[in-house]
Motif scaffolding. Structure first.
Motif, PDB file in Angstrom:
ATOM      1  N   THR A 124      67.319-103.931 -18.154  1.00 50.90           N
ATOM      2  CA  THR A 124      68.435-103.397 -17.372  1.00 50.90           C
ATOM      3  C   THR A 124      68.134-103.349 -15.877  1.00 50.90           C
TER       4      THR A 124
ATOM      5  N   ALA B  31      66.557 -96.382  -9.981  1.00 54.65           N
ATOM      6  CA  ALA B  31      68.014 -96.369  -9.858  1.00 54.65           C
ATOM      7  C   ALA B  31      68.509 -97.532  -9.009  1.00 54.65           C
TER       8      ALA B  31
ATOM      9  N   ILE C 149      68.515-100.979 -11.033  1.00 57.28           N
ATOM     10  CA  ILE C 149      69.391-101.171 -12.184  1.00 57.28           C
ATOM     11  C   ILE C 149      70.547-102.091 -11.801  1.00 57.28           C
TER      12      ILE C 149
ATOM     13  N   THR D 204      74.293-104.111 -12.451  1.00 58.18           N
ATOM     14  CA  THR D 204      75.612-103.679 -12.936  1.00 58.18           C
ATOM     15  C   THR D 204      75.700-103.810 -14.455  1.00 58.18           C
TER      16      THR D 204
ATOM     17  N   ARG E 253      73.526-101.110 -16.007  1.00 59.43           N
ATOM     18  CA  ARG E 253      74.136 -99.775 -15.989  1.00 59.43           C
ATOM     19  C   ARG E 253      75.127 -99.631 -17.144  1.00 59.43           C
TER      20      ARG E 253
ATOM     21  N   ARG F 181      73.143 -99.298 -20.402  1.00 55.62           N
ATOM     22  CA  ARG F 181      72.569 -97.960 -20.561  1.00 55.62           C
ATOM     23  C   ARG F 181      73.632 -96.935 -20.930  1.00 55.62           C
ATOM     24  N   ARG F 182      74.775 -97.032 -20.272  1.00 51.18           N
ATOM     25  CA  ARG F 182      75.846 -96.061 -20.531  1.00 51.18           C
ATOM     26  C   ARG F 182      76.328 -96.137 -21.971  1.00 51.18           C
TER      27      ARG F 182
ATOM     28  N   SER G  33      71.098 -89.655 -18.485  1.00 51.19           N
ATOM     29  CA  SER G  33      70.042 -89.394 -17.505  1.00 51.19           C
ATOM     30  C   SER G  33      70.039 -87.937 -17.101  1.00 51.19           C
TER      31      SER G  33
ATOM     32  N   ALA H 111      67.091 -91.726 -12.853  1.00 54.56           N
ATOM     33  CA  ALA H 111      67.652 -92.848 -13.603  1.00 54.56           C
ATOM     34  C   ALA H 111      67.603 -92.570 -15.094  1.00 54.56           C
TER      35      ALA H 111
END
Length: 209
Positions: free
Chosen positions: A71, A84, A87, A89, A92, A95-96, A194, A199
């Motif tokens: 990521t 942070a 990371i 796009t 992100r 991860r979300r 997080s 992050a």
């Protein structure tokens, strides 16, 4: 009570591994196309390697190689960038939605991970645990766990590790199924991705900090 303990012991010794292997293989087969698409997206956004590999402590604290989708961009030589800032796009988004963790299903097939258990943290934390906190390594680490459905990275370290030990002490088929069911909702809500200002999580210093 004795019957419950016996059943729990049988599940811990035999049933849990069979459940892990069956579900992980089914999920890998069902998600083959999405895994290829995600891999291609990571390759375009971050380049090679597509997978992030890191040594993590497993059952009994024995290290194994954890696999996740990458990521972050590789750090530039001589540049100091925070996690942070590195990371991407795509990263992100992964991860979300926790999609970056899908390759860990292969770790489950290999026997490094369980579907449910304390999350594998960093090898350098091993010497920082209290004797009680060290009990989290009495079972295989997991993709999801009791702490993950109760705040995940938003929890303070002491509470997170205590929830890991509680899971070890109360492991059962019913508890694992409950955690798996609640994980779906936690992922959809993007819960606890997080800690504030980080992050992922701040460094674990020991003594519950």
């Amino acid at each position: 009570m004795a019957e419950r303990t016996h059943n729990g012991s049988f599940y811990r010794r035999h049933g849990k591994r069979w459940l892990d292997l069956t579900l992980a293989l089914l999920l890998l087969a069902a998600l083959a196309l999405p895994l290829l698409v995600i891999g291609a997206a990571v390759l375009v956004s971050s380049g090679r390697p597509v997978l992030f590999r890191q040594r993590r402590p497993g059952l009994g604290g024995e290290p194994f190689t954890l696999y996740k989708f990458r990521t972050m961009r590789e750090p530039e030589a001589g540049a100091a960038h925070s996690d942070a800032a590195r990371i991407t796009t795509v990263g992100r988004l992964l991860r979300r939605t926790s999609l970056d963790e899908l390759p860990e299903l292969w770790n489950v097939v290999r026997g490094d991970l369980s579907l449910v258990g304390p999350r594998p943290l960093l090898v350098r934390y091993l010497d920082r645990y209290s004797p009680r906190q060290r009990r989290r390594h009495e079972v295989r680490p997991g993709i999801t766990g009791w702490a993950q459905i109760h705040g995940r990275n938003e929890l303070e370290w002491e509470e997170r590790l205590e929830r890991d030990v509680w899971y070890v002490e109360n492991l059962s088929l019913g508890l694992d199924l409950r955690i798996l069911a609640r994980t779906v909702g936690a992922v959809l809500r993007g819960q606890g991705i997080s800690a504030p200002g980080h992050a992922t999580m701040p460094e674990f210093r020991g003594d519950g900090r």
